[in-house]
Design an enzyme around this catalytic site. Structure first.
Site, mmCIF file in Angstrom:
data_model
loop_
_atom_site.group_PDB
_atom_site.id
_atom_site.type_symbol
_atom_site.label_atom_id
_atom_site.label_comp_id
_atom_site.label_asym_id
_atom_site.label_seq_id
_atom_site.Cartn_x
_atom_site.Cartn_y
_atom_site.Cartn_z
ATOM 1 N N GLU A 151 -17.421 23.427 8.354
ATOM 2 C CA GLU A 151 -17.718 24.396 7.288
ATOM 3 C C GLU A 151 -16.728 24.397 6.113
ATOM 4 O O GLU A 151 -16.287 25.448 5.661
ATOM 5 C CB GLU A 151 -17.808 25.805 7.888
ATOM 6 C CG GLU A 151 -18.827 25.887 9.016
ATOM 7 C CD GLU A 151 -18.912 27.261 9.674
ATOM 8 O OE1 GLU A 151 -18.089 28.129 9.351
ATOM 9 O OE2 GLU A 151 -19.815 27.450 10.500
ATOM 10 N N GLU A 258 -25.953 23.046 16.679
ATOM 11 C CA GLU A 258 -25.881 24.465 17.076
ATOM 12 C C GLU A 258 -27.246 25.128 16.966
ATOM 13 O O GLU A 258 -27.385 26.229 16.416
ATOM 14 C CB GLU A 258 -24.854 25.202 16.200
ATOM 15 C CG GLU A 258 -23.485 24.539 16.181
ATOM 16 C CD GLU A 258 -22.417 25.327 15.435
ATOM 17 O OE1 GLU A 258 -22.616 26.517 15.151
ATOM 18 O OE2 GLU A 258 -21.362 24.734 15.131
HETATM 19 C C1 GLA Z 1 -20.412 28.569 13.535
HETATM 20 C C2 GLA Z 1 -19.411 27.798 14.358
HETATM 21 C C3 GLA Z 1 -19.640 27.984 15.823
HETATM 22 C C4 GLA Z 1 -19.907 29.421 16.183
HETATM 23 C C5 GLA Z 1 -21.024 29.950 15.346
HETATM 24 C C6 GLA Z 1 -21.302 31.373 15.735
HETATM 25 O O1 GLA Z 1 -21.628 27.986 13.497
HETATM 26 O O2 GLA Z 1 -19.409 26.425 14.092
HETATM 27 O O3 GLA Z 1 -18.513 27.562 16.511
HETATM 28 O O4 GLA Z 1 -18.760 30.203 16.005
HETATM 29 O O5 GLA Z 1 -20.631 29.875 14.005
HETATM 30 O O6 GLA Z 1 -21.265 31.551 17.098
#
Ligand code: GLA
Length: 354
Positions: A151, A258
């Protein structure tokens, strides 16, 4: 023919409620590993059995993040990460490492000198190098792919990189250095840049710009992680198709890192609770909308199988998901393929129909 038989089997098993022997990982064997984000606590319960049956890849949800694993200078807390790594080894599962450098869940000490002021660029880069080298070394041969930087791109349309403390203190350089040092520590590990809202064309262009700049500078980067925190109203098929096409054109691997599909319309920022947020029922309408987005997503993942080499869900079942507290604290969400009792939802069977 094969397709027909598989579809018929899936339907028959679903209809009779048979305890099926195969898991997601088996149905997707010819496509990509299917992963899940886990905590050692969940693995120690009956959720561990579900993980073994359905998945062949894992990501520690929190255990390898900088804050939890490196809480104080000179002090590493290996317990949780080691426990997830041991579970993966025992069960011959792949393990993704998450994450080496991130602006959130970073320990406060790393940015501060002994007087409490901000550290210099030299000190911060040195600390980052030590962190990366130590963590990557420990899981060498166990973690096969790392989310190296998480990020780093700004969400503001007219801003390129997020003005995090990493950026403020080190400038853009910290990103390339993180990849270099991870590669030096484990030359065999696959290295990913990971980010969210990748379906947004403005953000996507910035992710692509970053990856291209790293490639042009000869920095070792092997792939892009698409977080895929999606919802019943996004992405649309054209939006996802152009996302996958654009990232595939980079010529690197793609990992879906994710994945979850919230049953509420997407909101990108945390906000206060409203009276209407108390309606958290998983209605047939929400269920159908979620099925539509999951089906479409997996159809496109299969289409891009040459470029996508892993698909990971963010959490195991609707019993617990980070979305229960985001964007609204305490609003129950139902974003995964298994319900609160760890039973496959209707959407689970739909994702297997191909
Ligand atoms: C982001 C992070 C993850 C997690 C999510 C929320 O996507 O990369 O590690 O913390 O937020 O759970």
């Amino acid at each position: 023919m094969k397709k027909l038989i598989l579809t018929a089997c899936v339907a028959a098993v679903a209809a009779t409620g048979f305890a099926q022997q195969k898991g997601l990982k088996d149905y997707y064997k010819a496509y990509f590993p299917i992963g899940v984000a886990v905590s050692p606590r969940a693995l120690a319960t009956e959720q561990g059995d579900l993980v073994k049956k359905e998945f062949n890849s894992m990501t520690p949800e929190n255990a390898m993040k900088m804050g939890p694993i490196h809480p104080r200078e000179g002090e590493f807390n290996w317990r949780d990460a080691d426990s997830v790594a041991a579970f993966a080894k025992r069960n011959s599962m792949k393990l993704r490492g998450h994450t080496l450098v991130w602006h959130t869940q970073a320990p406060a000490w790393i940015f501060k000198d002994s007087a409490g002021g901000q550290v210099s660029k030299e000190v911060l880069l040195q600390r980052m190098k030590h962190h990366i080298t130590t963590v990557v070394n420990r899981y060498k041969g166990t973690v096969y792919a790392w989310d190296v930087v998480n990020e780093a791109i700004s969400d503001k349309p007219d801003e390129y990189l997020r003005p995090s403390l990493w950026y403020q203190i080190c400038g853009e350089e910290y990103i390339a250095k993180a990849f270099q040092w991870a590669h030096e520590a484990d030359p065999k590990a696959l290295l990913f840049y990971n980010d969210y809202d990748e379906i947004n064309p403005v953000k996507r262009a910035k992710i692509i710009r970053l990856v291209n700049s790293l490639k042009a500078a000869g920095i070792p980067i092997h792939g892009v992680g698409l977080q895929a925190h999606w919802a019943i109203n996004e992405p649309t098929r054209p939006q996802l198709e152009s996302t996958l096409k654009d990232f595939a054109a980079l010529g690197l691997q793609m990992h879906i890192t994710e994945l979850d599909i919230s049953v509420y319309p997407k909101e990108h920022s945390a906000r206060e609770r409203r009276p209407s947020d108390s309606d958290t029922a998983f209605t047939p309408q929400k269920e159908q909308q979620q099925i539509d987005v999951y089906k479409m997503s997996f159809e496109l993942f299969r289409k891009y199988r040459k470029n996508i080499s892993s698909v990971t869900f963010w959490n195991i079942s609707d019993r617990f998901t980070w979305l229960d507290n985001f964007p609204v604290r305490g609003r129950k969400d139902h974003p995964l393929l298994f319900d609160r009792n760890l039973q496959p939802k209707k959407v689970y069977w739909e994702v297997l129909k191909f």
